[in-house]
Enzyme design. Structure first.
Site, PDB file in Angstrom:
ATOM      1  CB  SER A 364      22.231  12.766  40.193  1.00 27.00           C
ATOM      2  OG  SER A 364      22.908  11.487  40.690  1.00 27.00           O
ATOM      3  NE  ARG A 365      25.815  12.981  32.678  1.00 25.79           N
ATOM      4  CZ  ARG A 365      26.720  13.604  33.060  1.00 25.79           C
ATOM      5  NH1 ARG A 365      27.529  13.274  34.130  1.00 25.79           N
ATOM      6  NH2 ARG A 365      26.766  15.018  32.581  1.00 25.79           N
ATOM      7  CB  VAL A 366      24.433   7.195  39.324  1.00 26.14           C
ATOM      8  CG1 VAL A 366      24.513   5.707  40.074  1.00 26.14           C
ATOM      9  CG2 VAL A 366      25.541   7.078  38.430  1.00 26.14           C
TER      10      VAL A 366
END
Length: 506
Positions: A364-366
């Site tokens: 998950s890049r956020v």
């Protein structure tokens, strides 16, 4: 009392004055050919892309392609009664769907027509299915979490409100179940949920609706269904219609999450329509605009700025892979569009590890910016520890005798793996997740048999509610706990472990 003759004469003269008695030009087209839900139409030179067209027997369709001498029209109704030679007229309008609170709790098709046998939808208004994504200046930082209730996601791959997180995996690996559990967990939140079924079997959709009605909050959920038997046009507009229905709540300052199940079937429908309308095929026979199709759809997910109301729209698209091949055309497109992916592994699923999340390839890049502070502090190096455990376990399978420190690490890793196994429709609250993760890190589970972890997880929520109810409210309200509260939580979990009867594993 009827009016006087003078009043009637005045009204008649007024009507005649307002009447447009000049010439009127109507453009009427003809159906040249029809097949597989796509009609080729001629005689409408002023038609525009996505314009709604009306056929002679009441069917509707929208313009999909514009050629020099004909139009490719995708039907939104049954094409059985459309024949070559039928007349077609333009509307000057685009496809619109109903939006508003009246849709909550209903099962509808992509045009908002009820499929649950209920009354017609009394919409607040009708909005276009194709809407521009919010501009950069209209967006804000994604800082609030979407609590899925799944420990593996919330602790290691947290999802934020306004994020686009792809759920990827082979057929029958639990992709839909993971998304439905997220919908069920919103029963205690302020999020509106929209489930969009694209080409899914009616029996599978019925199970999803039943699960949400039994375990979740159906009065805050919209089910948009385009079955395999529906017209190709309905399957094509389904995800766009679901986004439009959710954007009504986002634009009003609320929060919504859209599950798209699944975009692989949507891409196949787009390919079918493209080939029937004569568009040139590209890689894997998909037209060249398939990337733009999904990017303009998913870009509509965002968190709006305070000036725009501060609402958010989260997207959870689902895509299917073949034999775990994430490098196929559609999966790679969606991976590059979204802000992370949860990859489900068929081998883990077959071994009974459900949800079968591949910790090594999921990301998950956020999420790190949105995860609750109390859960971020508790999980710490959880993902790294789990990855190390998997490596150590693999080496010891070859008969190696590990040293005591490594053996203890492996034993704790087994308990972590047992914690990550979670039954269907049983989402965990934040306080339950924190209690389990901290208990593992503090070594409280080291003395338990791995088979007893499931029973502990089942009994934990009620035990915490009985012994530290104020702590539950504190975490839900602030997302943080101090040292004393953490100690009290660990004391409560320890008491539960000590009260666990022998052989209580379920």
């Amino acid at each position: 009392m009827p009016g006087s003759p003078e009043d009637w004469l005045t009204q008649a003269q007024s009507c005649i004055t307002r009447a447009n008695l000049g010439p009127r030009v109507d453009a009427i087209g003809r159906v040249e050919s029809i097949g597989d839900g796509v009609a080729m139409v001629s005689g409408l030179p002023d038609a525009r892309l996505d314009e709604l067209l009306y056929f002679a027997r009441g069917q509707t369709g929208f313009v999909h392609t514009l050629d020099r001498d004909r139009i490719g029209c995708v039907l939104l109704d049954d094409a059985a009664q459309v024949e070559a030679g039928d007349t077609v007229t333009g509307s000057g309008e685009v496809v619109r769907v109903p939006v508003g609170e009246a849709l909550l709790g209903r099962v509808v098709d992509p045009l908002g027509r009820p499929l649950d046998g209920g009354a017609p939808i009394r919409a607040r208004r009708f909005d276009p299915v194709e809407r521009p994504a919010p501009a950069i200046i209209e967006r804000d930082l994604v800082v609030q979490p979407v609590q899925t209730g799944t420990l593996a996601i919330d602790a290691m791959f947290a999802i934020g409100r306004g994020q686009r997180e792809l759920i990827l995996g082979d057929r029958a690996t639990g992709k839909t179940a993971l998304a439905v559990d997220t919908i069920i967990n919103q029963r205690t939140s302020d999020m509106i949920c929209v489930y969009v079924a694209i080409g899914q079997k009616s029996s599978a959709v019925a199970r999803v609706v039943d699960q949400v009605r039994r375990h979740g909050a159906p009065d805050r959920t919209i089910f948009v269904v385009a079955s395999p038997a529906a017209a190709p046009g309905l399957q094509w507009i389904a995800p766009f219609a679901g986004f439009t229905m959710a954007e009504y709540f986002r634009d009003g300052g609320g929060h919504a999450v859209v599950v798209l199940d699944d975009l692989t079937k949507h891409a196949a429908t787009h390919r079918e329509i493209a080939l029937l309308t004569g568009q040139p095929p590209g890689r894997e026979a998909y037209p060249g605009d398939v990337f733009f199709l999904h990017s303009r759809l998913l870009e509509r997910a965002a968190r709006l700025s305070t000036e725009k109301g501060g609402g958010s729209l989260t997207a959870l698209p689902i895509a299917e892979t073949d034999a775990g091949n994430v490098s196929a055309y559609i999966p790679t497109n969606l991976i590059s569009i979204t802000d992370g992916q949860i990859i489900l592994d068929a081998k883990l699923f077959a071994q009974g590890h459900k949800p079968a999340i591949d910790v090594g390839t999921s990301v998950s890049r956020v999420g790190g910016k949105t995860q609750l502070r109390v859960l971020r502090d508790a999980s710490g190096t959880m993902r790294l520890d789990y990855a190390q455990f998997l490596e150590l376990e693999m080496f010891t399978r070859f008969g190696e005798q590990p040293e005591p420190r490594v053996r203890a690490q492996i034993e704790r890793g087994k308990r972590l793996r047992a914690l990550l196994v979670q039954p269907l429709s049983s989402p965990l609250r934040v306080v339950d997740q924190v209690a389990l993760v901290v208990a593992l890190g503090e070594g409280l589970l080291d003395g338990m048999a791995v088979s007893e972890i499931s029973s502990l997880r089942t009994r934990l929520p009620a035990w915490i509610d009985d012994h530290v109810p104020d702590l539950c409210a504190q975490i839900e309200r602030t997302g943080q706990i101090d040292t004393a509260q953490r100690s009290a939580l660990m004391t409560t979990v320890k008491a539960l472990i000590e009260s666990q009867p022998a052989g209580s594993a379920s």
